[in-house]
Design a protein around this motif. Structure first.
Motif, mmCIF file in Angstrom:
data_model
loop_
_atom_site.group_PDB
_atom_site.id
_atom_site.type_symbol
_atom_site.label_atom_id
_atom_site.label_comp_id
_atom_site.label_asym_id
_atom_site.label_seq_id
_atom_site.Cartn_x
_atom_site.Cartn_y
_atom_site.Cartn_z
ATOM 1 N N THR A 91 14.620 -2.246 -11.165
ATOM 2 C CA THR A 91 15.247 -1.332 -12.121
ATOM 3 C C THR A 91 15.389 -2.108 -13.430
ATOM 4 O O THR A 91 14.636 -1.893 -14.359
ATOM 5 N N TYR A 92 16.363 -3.010 -13.442
ATOM 6 C CA TYR A 92 16.492 -3.956 -14.555
ATOM 7 C C TYR A 92 15.723 -5.220 -14.155
ATOM 8 O O TYR A 92 16.307 -6.163 -13.620
ATOM 9 N N PHE A 93 14.435 -5.252 -14.434
ATOM 10 C CA PHE A 93 13.613 -6.388 -14.022
ATOM 11 C C PHE A 93 14.143 -7.693 -14.596
ATOM 12 O O PHE A 93 14.218 -8.708 -13.904
ATOM 13 N N GLU A 94 14.525 -7.667 -15.870
ATOM 14 C CA GLU A 94 15.003 -8.897 -16.517
ATOM 15 C C GLU A 94 16.308 -9.392 -15.900
ATOM 16 O O GLU A 94 16.543 -10.599 -15.793
ATOM 17 N N LEU A 95 17.161 -8.461 -15.453
ATOM 18 C CA LEU A 95 18.419 -8.869 -14.832
ATOM 19 C C LEU A 95 18.166 -9.503 -13.465
ATOM 20 O O LEU A 95 18.825 -10.478 -13.087
ATOM 21 N N SER A 96 17.199 -8.969 -12.738
ATOM 22 C CA SER A 96 16.843 -9.551 -11.439
ATOM 23 C C SER A 96 16.307 -10.968 -11.605
ATOM 24 O O SER A 96 16.668 -11.876 -10.847
ATOM 25 N N VAL A 97 15.445 -11.173 -12.599
ATOM 26 C CA VAL A 97 14.901 -12.504 -12.869
ATOM 27 C C VAL A 97 16.020 -13.445 -13.303
ATOM 28 O O VAL A 97 16.094 -14.607 -12.873
ATOM 29 N N TYR A 98 16.895 -12.940 -14.153
ATOM 30 C CA TYR A 98 18.043 -13.720 -14.635
ATOM 31 C C TYR A 98 18.917 -14.160 -13.457
ATOM 32 O O TYR A 98 19.320 -15.324 -13.364
ATOM 33 N N MET A 99 19.197 -13.238 -12.546
ATOM 34 C CA MET A 99 20.014 -13.549 -11.369
ATOM 35 C C MET A 99 19.306 -14.527 -10.441
ATOM 36 O O MET A 99 19.948 -15.379 -9.816
ATOM 37 N N TYR A 100 17.999 -14.395 -10.335
ATOM 38 C CA TYR A 100 17.210 -15.303 -9.497
ATOM 39 C C TYR A 100 17.413 -16.752 -9.942
ATOM 40 O O TYR A 100 17.583 -17.652 -9.112
ATOM 41 N N ILE A 101 17.446 -16.967 -11.236
ATOM 42 C CA ILE A 101 17.624 -18.322 -11.766
ATOM 43 C C ILE A 101 19.086 -18.743 -11.727
ATOM 44 O O ILE A 101 19.430 -19.814 -11.223
ATOM 45 N N THR A 102 19.979 -17.897 -12.263
ATOM 46 C CA THR A 102 21.383 -18.301 -12.409
ATOM 47 C C THR A 102 22.152 -18.310 -11.087
ATOM 48 O O THR A 102 23.190 -18.965 -10.985
ATOM 49 N N SER A 103 21.666 -17.583 -10.077
ATOM 50 C CA SER A 103 22.321 -17.639 -8.764
ATOM 51 C C SER A 103 22.075 -18.976 -8.082
ATOM 52 O O SER A 103 22.739 -19.310 -7.092
ATOM 53 N N GLY A 104 21.119 -19.732 -8.603
ATOM 54 C CA GLY A 104 20.769 -21.014 -8.010
ATOM 55 C C GLY A 104 19.623 -20.926 -7.026
ATOM 56 O O GLY A 104 19.142 -21.964 -6.533
#
Length: 354
Positions: free
Chosen positions: A119-132
Motif C-alpha cells: 500500500t505505502y511501499f515507501e513506508l514498508s521499506v522504511y520499516m524494513y530498515i528502521t525495525s532492524g
C-alpha cells in the motif's frame, strides 16, 4: 551508522517515487504496486549495501566458514547452505561472493513480497530498515534467507490454501535452517478467523504461558530440539521491551479496525493471525531471546499489515498523524537500537568504509 542513514534516506525517497508512479494491484484495488524501475533501484541499493559489507554480526564467521569450505572442510551448516557455499567456492574463493549472493536473494524476495502486497511501499521499506530487520539479514544469514523465501512464497500458499506446496516449501527451506519446520503452525493459523473464540483462547493461553514460563521450559526444549540449550543454559536475559511494543502496535490496530479490515481485505486473516503469533513469541522473548529466532520468520508480515491499516482504515488527519507517528517512532527505535545499544559500525573494503 552513516551508511545506514544514507541508505534509509535514498531507499525511502526512491520507494516513494515508485509508489507515486505505480499502478493498482490486480489482487486488491486497495493495494498499489510500485513502478518496477524504482522498485529495482531501491532493491539494488539494499542489496549492494548489504552484499558489500565486511563485518556486522556473524559475518566474520560466515566468511571464515566459506574459506574453510574452499579448503575441503565440512563447515557444519545445513545441507542446502553447505552446497551453496561449495558451488560459490568454485566460482571464487573470495567470501564476498557469498555475502553478495545471500544479500541478493534475501532482499529481492523480501521487497518482492512487499511489492506484491504493498500500500505505502515507501513506508514498508522504511520499516524494513528502521525495525532492524535489514541489519538482521547481515547477521543471521541462513535464517533470514529462509525467512525471505517463506515471506514471498509461504504467505502466498497460505492465502491460496495450497497445503502440499506449503509442505514442500518448508521441506526445501529446512535445508537452509533447521528451525523452519515450526512454520507448519502458520498454515493453520492463517486459515482461522481473526478474533474468534478459538483465537481468544490461544491469546489467553499464551499469556498464561508467559506468566508461568519456567514451568514450560521442559516442554519447549523438547519441541525445538537442538536449540534447547538456549532455553536451559542461556542466561543473558530476554529481548528489550521496545521490541514487544513495536510488535504489539499492528495487532492492536488490527483489532481496533477489525471490521474495516474484514470488509476491505479478503486475506487480512493471514496477516493478522501471523502478526498475532509473532506478538506472542515476542512476549515469550522477554524471558529468553531465543524466541526472537522464531519471530524472524513472522515479523515480516508487519511490513505489510501496518502500512495497510494506516492507508485504508484511517482517513484525513488521523491517517497523516499515524503515518508521521510511525515514521518518528521507528526512527527513534532505529537510532536507539543500532547507534546506542549495539553501537553498529559498518565496514566495507570495496566501498572504502573502515
Amino acid at each position: 551508522m552513516e551508511i545506514f542513514y544514507i541508505t534509509l534516506f535514498f531507499s525511502t525517497l526512491i520507494s516513494y517515487a515508485g509508489r507515486v508512479n505505480g499502478k493498482r494491484n490486480e489482487l486488491n484495488r486497495y493495494f498499489k504496486e510500485p513502478n518496477i524501475i524504482f522498485f529495482y533501484i531501491t532493491t539494488s541499493i539494499l542489496i549492494l549495501v548489504s552484499g558489500l559489507r565486511w563485518n556486522i554480526g556473524d559475518t566474520y564467521f560466515y566468511k571464515h566458514s566459506y574459506r574453510l569450505a574452499g579448503l575441503g572442510y565440512d563447515v557444519g551448516y545445513e545441507y542446502a547452505f553447505n552446497r551453496l557455499i561449495i558451488i560459490l567456492n568454485k566460482i571464487s574463493s573470495d567470501p564476498q561472493l557469498l555475502l553478495l549472493v545471500t544479500a541478493l536473494i534475501t532482499n529481492l524476495f523480501i521487497l518482492g513480497a512487499i511489492k506484491k502486497y504493498s500500500t505505502y511501499f515507501e513506508l514498508s521499506v522504511y520499516m524494513y530498515i528502521t525495525s532492524g530487520y535489514y541489519l538482521v539479514t547481515m547477521n543471521g544469514i541462513r535464517q533470514t534467507l529462509a525467512a525471505s523465501i517463506f515471506f514471498y512464497f509461504g504467505i502466498k500458499y497460505i492465502i491460496e490454501k495450497k497445503f502440499i506446496k506449503y509442505l514442500i516449501l518448508l521441506g526445501i527451506l529446512s535445508l537452509f535452517h533447521s528451525t523452519v519446520p515450526f512454520l507448519l503452525i502458520c498454515y493453520f493459523f492463517g486459515q482461522e478467523k481473526p478474533w474468534s473464540k478459538k483465537m481468544g483462547l490461544f491469546i489467553v493461553g499464551s499469556l498464561f504461558g508467559a506468566v508461568f514460563y519456567n514451568m514450560l521450559i521442559g516442554v519447549g526444549a523438547a519441541v525445538i530440539g537442538e536449540y534447547s540449550i538456549y532455553l536451559t543454559n542461556f542466561n543473558e536475559g530476554g529481548a528489550h521491551i521496545l521490541r514487544i511494543i513495536i510488535s504489539a502496535v499492528p495487532v492492536a490496530l488490527a483489532f481496533y479496525k477489525r471490521e474495516v479490515l474484514a470488509k476491505k481485505w479478503k486475506f487480512s486473516n493471514v496477516f493478522i493471525n501471523i502478526s498475532l503469533l509473532n506478538f506472542v513469541f515476542m512476549i515469550f522473548s522477554l524471558h529468553n531471546w531465543i524466541f526472537v529466532r522464531f519471530s524472524m520468520y513472522l515479523s515480516l508480515v508487519n511490513l505489510v499489515l501496518l502500512p495497510y491499516i494506516i492507508k485504508n482504515c484511517f482517513k484525513g488527519n488521523d491517517r497523516k498523524i499515524l503515518y508521521i507517528g510511525c515514521v518518528v517512532a521507528y526512527f527513534v527505535y532505529f537510532f536507539y537500537d543500532q547507534a546506542i545499544t549495539m553501537g553498529i559500525h559498518y565496514r566495507s573494503v570495496i566501498l572504502g568504509i573502515y
